[in-house]
Design a protein around this motif. Structure first.
Motif, PDB file in Angstrom:
ATOM      1  N   THR A  59      -6.798  53.522  52.562  1.00  0.00           N
ATOM      2  CA  THR A  59      -5.866  54.353  51.803  1.00  0.00           C
ATOM      3  C   THR A  59      -4.460  54.057  52.570  1.00  0.00           C
ATOM      4  O   THR A  59      -4.278  53.901  53.746  1.00  0.00           O
ATOM      5  CB  THR A  59      -6.088  55.601  51.938  1.00  0.00           C
ATOM      6  OG1 THR A  59      -7.697  56.014  51.663  1.00  0.00           O
ATOM      7  CG2 THR A  59      -5.273  56.470  51.256  1.00  0.00           C
ATOM      8  N   ILE A  60      -3.571  53.998  51.622  1.00  0.00           N
ATOM      9  CA  ILE A  60      -1.830  54.102  51.983  1.00  0.00           C
ATOM     10  C   ILE A  60      -1.766  55.527  52.396  1.00  0.00           C
ATOM     11  O   ILE A  60      -1.905  56.331  51.576  1.00  0.00           O
ATOM     12  CB  ILE A  60      -1.088  53.601  50.655  1.00  0.00           C
ATOM     13  CG1 ILE A  60      -1.439  52.156  50.247  1.00  0.00           C
ATOM     14  CG2 ILE A  60       0.318  53.532  51.097  1.00  0.00           C
ATOM     15  CD1 ILE A  60      -0.873  51.737  48.923  1.00  0.00           C
ATOM     16  N   VAL A  61      -0.983  55.121  53.813  1.00  0.00           N
ATOM     17  CA  VAL A  61      -0.527  56.462  54.430  1.00  0.00           C
ATOM     18  C   VAL A  61       0.776  56.716  53.851  1.00  0.00           C
ATOM     19  O   VAL A  61       1.176  57.874  53.571  1.00  0.00           O
ATOM     20  CB  VAL A  61      -0.799  56.459  55.881  1.00  0.00           C
ATOM     21  CG1 VAL A  61      -0.157  57.599  56.442  1.00  0.00           C
ATOM     22  CG2 VAL A  61      -2.193  55.942  56.230  1.00  0.00           C
ATOM     23  N   GLU A  62       1.589  55.721  53.896  1.00  0.00           N
ATOM     24  CA  GLU A  62       3.182  55.699  53.626  1.00  0.00           C
ATOM     25  C   GLU A  62       3.609  54.819  53.258  1.00  0.00           C
ATOM     26  O   GLU A  62       3.365  53.612  53.681  1.00  0.00           O
ATOM     27  CB  GLU A  62       3.804  56.368  55.034  1.00  0.00           C
ATOM     28  CG  GLU A  62       5.458  56.454  55.153  1.00  0.00           C
ATOM     29  CD  GLU A  62       5.885  57.106  56.430  1.00  0.00           C
ATOM     30  OE1 GLU A  62       7.188  57.195  56.443  1.00  0.00           O
ATOM     31  OE2 GLU A  62       5.090  57.046  57.359  1.00  0.00           O
ATOM     32  N   ILE A  63       4.516  54.754  52.495  1.00  0.00           N
ATOM     33  CA  ILE A  63       5.296  53.649  51.871  1.00  0.00           C
ATOM     34  C   ILE A  63       6.559  53.444  52.574  1.00  0.00           C
ATOM     35  O   ILE A  63       7.354  54.242  52.544  1.00  0.00           O
ATOM     36  CB  ILE A  63       5.710  53.631  50.423  1.00  0.00           C
ATOM     37  CG1 ILE A  63       4.560  54.015  49.469  1.00  0.00           C
ATOM     38  CG2 ILE A  63       6.645  52.510  49.981  1.00  0.00           C
ATOM     39  CD1 ILE A  63       3.520  52.696  49.260  1.00  0.00           C
ATOM     40  N   LEU A  64       6.965  52.191  53.178  1.00  0.00           N
ATOM     41  CA  LEU A  64       8.042  52.128  54.053  1.00  0.00           C
ATOM     42  C   LEU A  64       9.051  51.213  53.422  1.00  0.00           C
ATOM     43  O   LEU A  64       8.641  50.656  52.212  1.00  0.00           O
ATOM     44  CB  LEU A  64       7.690  51.530  55.370  1.00  0.00           C
ATOM     45  CG  LEU A  64       6.500  52.264  56.076  1.00  0.00           C
ATOM     46  CD1 LEU A  64       6.024  51.504  57.296  1.00  0.00           C
ATOM     47  CD2 LEU A  64       7.166  53.720  56.801  1.00  0.00           C
ATOM     48  N   GLU A  65      10.105  50.890  54.135  1.00  0.00           N
ATOM     49  CA  GLU A  65      11.176  49.966  53.168  1.00  0.00           C
ATOM     50  C   GLU A  65      10.618  48.598  52.709  1.00  0.00           C
ATOM     51  O   GLU A  65      10.648  48.266  51.509  1.00  0.00           O
ATOM     52  CB  GLU A  65      12.309  49.932  53.922  1.00  0.00           C
ATOM     53  CG  GLU A  65      13.438  49.410  53.122  1.00  0.00           C
ATOM     54  CD  GLU A  65      14.699  49.508  53.972  1.00  0.00           C
ATOM     55  OE1 GLU A  65      15.553  48.494  53.887  1.00  0.00           O
ATOM     56  OE2 GLU A  65      14.905  50.208  54.864  1.00  0.00           O
ATOM     57  N   ASN A  66       9.969  48.018  53.691  1.00  0.00           N
ATOM     58  CA  ASN A  66       9.504  46.527  53.364  1.00  0.00           C
ATOM     59  C   ASN A  66       8.127  46.320  53.842  1.00  0.00           C
ATOM     60  O   ASN A  66       7.556  45.283  53.921  1.00  0.00           O
ATOM     61  CB  ASN A  66      10.372  45.538  54.034  1.00  0.00           C
ATOM     62  CG  ASN A  66      11.818  45.347  53.654  1.00  0.00           C
ATOM     63  OD1 ASN A  66      12.034  45.735  52.522  1.00  0.00           O
ATOM     64  ND2 ASN A  66      12.602  45.517  54.864  1.00  0.00           N
ATOM     65  N   SER A  67       7.488  47.402  53.757  1.00  0.00           N
ATOM     66  CA  SER A  67       5.823  47.295  54.205  1.00  0.00           C
ATOM     67  C   SER A  67       5.258  48.655  53.886  1.00  0.00           C
ATOM     68  O   SER A  67       5.772  49.576  53.388  1.00  0.00           O
ATOM     69  CB  SER A  67       5.796  47.039  55.836  1.00  0.00           C
ATOM     70  OG  SER A  67       6.451  48.216  56.524  1.00  0.00           O
ATOM     71  N   ILE A  68       4.016  48.818  54.264  1.00  0.00           N
ATOM     72  CA  ILE A  68       3.268  49.797  54.044  1.00  0.00           C
ATOM     73  C   ILE A  68       2.516  50.350  55.250  1.00  0.00           C
ATOM     74  O   ILE A  68       2.142  49.384  55.949  1.00  0.00           O
ATOM     75  CB  ILE A  68       2.399  50.216  52.660  1.00  0.00           C
ATOM     76  CG1 ILE A  68       1.350  48.816  52.886  1.00  0.00           C
ATOM     77  CG2 ILE A  68       3.134  49.742  51.255  1.00  0.00           C
ATOM     78  CD1 ILE A  68       0.312  48.996  51.786  1.00  0.00           C
ATOM     79  N   LEU A  69       2.290  51.623  55.342  1.00  0.00           N
ATOM     80  CA  LEU A  69       1.264  51.942  56.522  1.00  0.00           C
ATOM     81  C   LEU A  69       0.095  52.171  55.906  1.00  0.00           C
ATOM     82  O   LEU A  69      -0.151  52.804  55.025  1.00  0.00           O
ATOM     83  CB  LEU A  69       1.759  53.265  57.213  1.00  0.00           C
ATOM     84  CG  LEU A  69       1.016  53.884  58.387  1.00  0.00           C
ATOM     85  CD1 LEU A  69       0.862  53.012  59.328  1.00  0.00           C
ATOM     86  CD2 LEU A  69       1.581  55.062  58.877  1.00  0.00           C
ATOM     87  N   PHE A  70      -1.065  51.722  56.234  1.00  0.00           N
ATOM     88  CA  PHE A  70      -2.245  51.413  55.666  1.00  0.00           C
ATOM     89  C   PHE A  70      -3.481  52.006  56.625  1.00  0.00           C
ATOM     90  O   PHE A  70      -3.207  51.536  57.920  1.00  0.00           O
ATOM     91  CB  PHE A  70      -2.612  50.263  55.379  1.00  0.00           C
ATOM     92  CG  PHE A  70      -3.922  49.930  54.647  1.00  0.00           C
ATOM     93  CD1 PHE A  70      -4.408  50.376  53.628  1.00  0.00           C
ATOM     94  CD2 PHE A  70      -4.925  49.283  55.691  1.00  0.00           C
ATOM     95  CE1 PHE A  70      -5.602  49.966  53.048  1.00  0.00           C
ATOM     96  CE2 PHE A  70      -6.258  49.136  55.167  1.00  0.00           C
ATOM     97  CZ  PHE A  70      -6.467  49.521  53.718  1.00  0.00           C
ATOM     98  N   GLN A  71      -4.299  52.703  56.430  1.00  0.00           N
ATOM     99  CA  GLN A  71      -5.420  53.193  57.149  1.00  0.00           C
ATOM    100  C   GLN A  71      -6.954  52.624  56.361  1.00  0.00           C
ATOM    101  O   GLN A  71      -7.151  53.128  55.428  1.00  0.00           O
ATOM    102  CB  GLN A  71      -5.557  54.744  57.315  1.00  0.00           C
ATOM    103  CG  GLN A  71      -6.578  55.187  58.627  1.00  0.00           C
ATOM    104  CD  GLN A  71      -6.422  56.775  58.491  1.00  0.00           C
ATOM    105  OE1 GLN A  71      -6.256  57.614  57.687  1.00  0.00           O
ATOM    106  NE2 GLN A  71      -6.480  57.083  59.852  1.00  0.00           N
ATOM    107  N   ASP A  72      -7.497  52.280  57.495  1.00  0.00           N
ATOM    108  CA  ASP A  72      -8.855  51.587  56.761  1.00  0.00           C
ATOM    109  C   ASP A  72     -10.039  52.671  56.724  1.00  0.00           C
ATOM    110  O   ASP A  72      -9.726  53.554  57.198  1.00  0.00           O
ATOM    111  CB  ASP A  72      -9.282  50.028  57.551  1.00  0.00           C
ATOM    112  CG  ASP A  72      -9.734  50.553  59.039  1.00  0.00           C
ATOM    113  OD1 ASP A  72      -9.874  51.501  59.482  1.00  0.00           O
ATOM    114  OD2 ASP A  72      -9.913  49.512  59.755  1.00  0.00           O
TER     115      ASP A  72
END
Length: 109
Positions: free
Chosen positions: A44-57
């Motif tokens: 699941t995507i946790v947070e959308i960042l400027e040039n990337s995403i924070l993701f949790q498996d």
């Protein structure tokens, strides 16, 4: 003599078309095999960042996901926090916290 040249020309055209078809079939097979050997991860995507995403498996591991220059997946604008996705990447994981990967493709689940 003219008839012989015409037949030879047609033969070269047919051989050329067969070689092009063979090349296309081999290229499509290569693309299929490449996709199967790439690593993938679901979560699941946790947070959308400027040039990337924070993701949790699914196991709770967190990743910063960067996008490869050859990225071919969902447009960044279509992704949102809370979206379940599958990410294809090269298999290389930077052992930092959070871990870091470079995505070739992201697909909504």
């Amino acid at each position: 003599m003219q008839n012989k040249k015409k037949k030879l020309f047609i033969l070269f055209i047919v051989i050329g078309l067969l070689l092009v078809c063979l090349f296309l079939v081999l290229f499509m097979q290569f693309e299929k095999n490449t996709k199967q050997t790439e690593s993938s991860i679901v979560g699941t995507i946790v947070e959308i960042l400027e040039n990337s995403i924070l993701f949790q498996d699914e196991a709770g591991g967190e990743y910063i996901v960067y996008f490869d220059s050859d990225y071919r997946g969902q447009a960044m604008e279509t992704l949102a926090a809370g979206t379940e996705v599958k990410i294809w990447f090269s298999g290389q994981i930077a052992e930092s916290y959070p871990m870091q990967i470079v995505a070739y493709e992201i697909e909504k689940k």
